[in-house]
Design a protein around this motif. Structure first.
Motif, PDB file in Angstrom:
ATOM      1  N   PRO A  38       0.852  -1.194   0.000  1.00  0.00           N
ATOM      2  CA  PRO A  38       0.000   0.000   0.000  1.00  0.00           C
ATOM      3  C   PRO A  38       0.893   1.252   0.000  1.00  0.00           C
ATOM      4  CG  PRO A  38       0.169  -0.912   2.203  1.00  0.00           C
ATOM      5  CD  PRO A  38       0.918  -1.860   1.310  1.00  0.00           C
ATOM      6  N   ALA A  39       0.317   2.406  -0.369  1.00  0.00           N
ATOM      7  CA  ALA A  39       1.105   3.651  -0.411  1.00  0.00           C
ATOM      8  C   ALA A  39       1.641   3.990   0.986  1.00  0.00           C
ATOM      9  CB  ALA A  39       0.246   4.782  -0.963  1.00  0.00           C
ATOM     10  N   ALA A  40       0.791   3.833   2.009  1.00  0.00           N
ATOM     11  CA  ALA A  40       1.241   4.093   3.391  1.00  0.00           C
ATOM     12  C   ALA A  40       1.196   2.767   4.147  1.00  0.00           C
ATOM     13  CB  ALA A  40       0.311   5.096   4.061  1.00  0.00           C
ATOM     14  N   GLU A  41       2.274   2.450   4.852  1.00  0.00           N
ATOM     15  CA  GLU A  41       2.367   1.144   5.512  1.00  0.00           C
ATOM     16  C   GLU A  41       1.191   0.901   6.461  1.00  0.00           C
ATOM     17  OE1 GLU A  41       6.227   0.398   7.296  1.00  0.00           O
ATOM     18  OE2 GLU A  41       5.345  -1.278   8.413  1.00  0.00           O
ATOM     19  N   GLY A  42       0.548  -0.253   6.320  1.00  0.00           N
ATOM     20  CA  GLY A  42      -0.511  -0.640   7.247  1.00  0.00           C
ATOM     21  C   GLY A  42      -1.866   0.014   6.989  1.00  0.00           C
ATOM     22  N   VAL A  43      -1.977   0.797   5.883  1.00  0.00           N
ATOM     23  CA  VAL A  43      -3.239   1.505   5.616  1.00  0.00           C
ATOM     24  C   VAL A  43      -3.735   1.152   4.203  1.00  0.00           C
ATOM     25  CG1 VAL A  43      -4.368   3.763   5.473  1.00  0.00           C
ATOM     26  CG2 VAL A  43      -2.453   3.432   7.048  1.00  0.00           C
ATOM     27  N   CYS A  44      -5.031   0.810   4.117  1.00  0.00           N
ATOM     28  CA  CYS A  44      -5.616   0.428   2.827  1.00  0.00           C
ATOM     29  C   CYS A  44      -5.724   1.639   1.890  1.00  0.00           C
ATOM     30  CB  CYS A  44      -7.005  -0.170   3.072  1.00  0.00           C
ATOM     31  SG  CYS A  44      -7.874  -0.603   1.562  1.00  0.00           S
ATOM     32  N   ASP A  45      -5.192   1.501   0.662  1.00  0.00           N
ATOM     33  CA  ASP A  45      -5.282   2.587  -0.329  1.00  0.00           C
ATOM     34  C   ASP A  45      -6.741   2.886  -0.692  1.00  0.00           C
ATOM     35  OD1 ASP A  45      -2.545   2.541  -0.508  1.00  0.00           O
ATOM     36  OD2 ASP A  45      -2.464   1.481  -2.432  1.00  0.00           O
ATOM     37  N   GLU A  46      -7.569   1.822  -0.738  1.00  0.00           N
ATOM     38  CA  GLU A  46      -8.932   1.997  -1.258  1.00  0.00           C
ATOM     39  C   GLU A  46      -9.876   2.649  -0.266  1.00  0.00           C
ATOM     40  OE1 GLU A  46     -10.832  -0.901  -3.935  1.00  0.00           O
ATOM     41  OE2 GLU A  46      -9.053  -2.116  -3.621  1.00  0.00           O
ATOM     42  N   CYS A  47      -9.694   2.342   1.045  1.00  0.00           N
ATOM     43  CA  CYS A  47     -10.693   2.853   1.991  1.00  0.00           C
ATOM     44  C   CYS A  47     -10.095   3.408   3.276  1.00  0.00           C
ATOM     45  CB  CYS A  47     -11.716   1.751   2.310  1.00  0.00           C
ATOM     46  SG  CYS A  47     -11.053   0.495   3.390  1.00  0.00           S
ATOM     47  N   GLY A  48      -8.760   3.365   3.408  1.00  0.00           N
ATOM     48  CA  GLY A  48      -8.130   3.904   4.624  1.00  0.00           C
ATOM     49  C   GLY A  48      -8.179   2.952   5.806  1.00  0.00           C
TER      50      GLY A  48
END
Ligand code: AP5
Ligand code: ZN
Length: 215
Positions: A145-155
């Motif tokens: 994902p773009a940010a570690e541990g966080v879903c790109d699609e829904c946060g």
């Protein structure tokens, strides 16, 4: 279109189903995701399924077939569906055929995702999934994902599945060979199977699946 996705654990069924379902505008129905949603809500069905899932064993057919039928009876399946992780043995495949023929419909195809076992183990070891939606699937190396541990699609928060342990994966692979592989022959006999080599990038595999569905 009414399609079944088959393949070993970690082959990329969920990843591909998520993209294909959007492309084809049909619902993605994953029995694994349905069980995990029940577990996170602590329903009786979830509590029953969890023990089997953590060990890598199949949840009993009575429970699984009933849950799958209930889902297939929802109105969004009128234009078709993409089944991911169901059926998983011959009894489930026959129950599905019976159910569909009662509705006077049938399957259009079965896509068999083929991946070598060492790749499957690597894919599962790095998998992370989203707490909000099990169809949002990542890999720490192959598809981060773009940010570690966080879903790109829904946060949503990403986590590692409790059945993605080495021991459970070994059992799931054994169960796949003994219980699930026979359904490939069953669908071959019905002229429904296309084998999709599932090595390569996610986009490359999607393209192969889309091409196969056009035929
Ligand atoms: P389920 O959730 O269905 O798990 P599974 O079949 O073991 O499959 P996975 O979810 O592990 O893998 P996948 O093929 O979807 O791969 P993914 O896209 O995530 O079932 C879990 C359990 O629930 C079962 O063990 C059983 O107990 C129970 N259950 C479920 N259905 C049942 C049924 N019908 N009957 C009885 N019990 C049932 O991808 C894997 C990883 O690889 C990800 O990290 C992804 O990012 C990465 N990846 C994907 N594609 C690529 C690529 N092309 N290149 C590199 N990495 C990739
Ligand atoms: Zn998400």
């Amino acid at each position: 279109m009414r399609i079944v996705l088959v393949g070993p654990p970690g082959a990329g069924k969920g990843t591909q189903a998520h993209v294909l379902a959007k492309t084809l505008s049909i619902p993605h129905i994953s029995t694994g995701d349905l069980f995990r949603a029940n577990i996170s809500q602590s329903t009786p069905l979830g509590l029953e399924a969890k023990g089997y899932m953590d060990k890598g064993q199949l949840v009993p057919d009575e429970v699984t077939i009933g849950m799958a039928k209930d889902r297939l009876l929802q109105s969004d399946t009128a234009g078709g569906f993409l089944l991911d992780g169901f059926p998983r043995n011959l009894a489930q495949a026959k129950a599905l055929d019976e159910f569909l023929s009662e509705q006077r419909i049938g399957l259009d195809g079965a896509l068999d995702l083929e991946v070598p076992e060492d790749e499957v183990v690597k894919r599962i070891a790095g998998r992370r999934i989203c707490r909000n939606n099990g169809a949002h699937v990542y890999h720490v190396v192959y598809n981060p994902p773009a940010a570690e541990g966080v879903c790109d699609e829904c946060g949503g928060e990403l986590y590692q599945r409790s059945d993605d342990t080495e021991e459970s994966v070994r059992t799931r692979l054994e169960v796949y060979h003994t219980e699930t592989e026979p359904i490939i022959d069953y669908y071959v006999q019905q002229g429904l199977v296309t084998t999709i080599p599932a090595l390569g990038t996610v986009d490359e595999v999607t393209q192969r699946a889309v091409d196969a569905l056009k035929k």
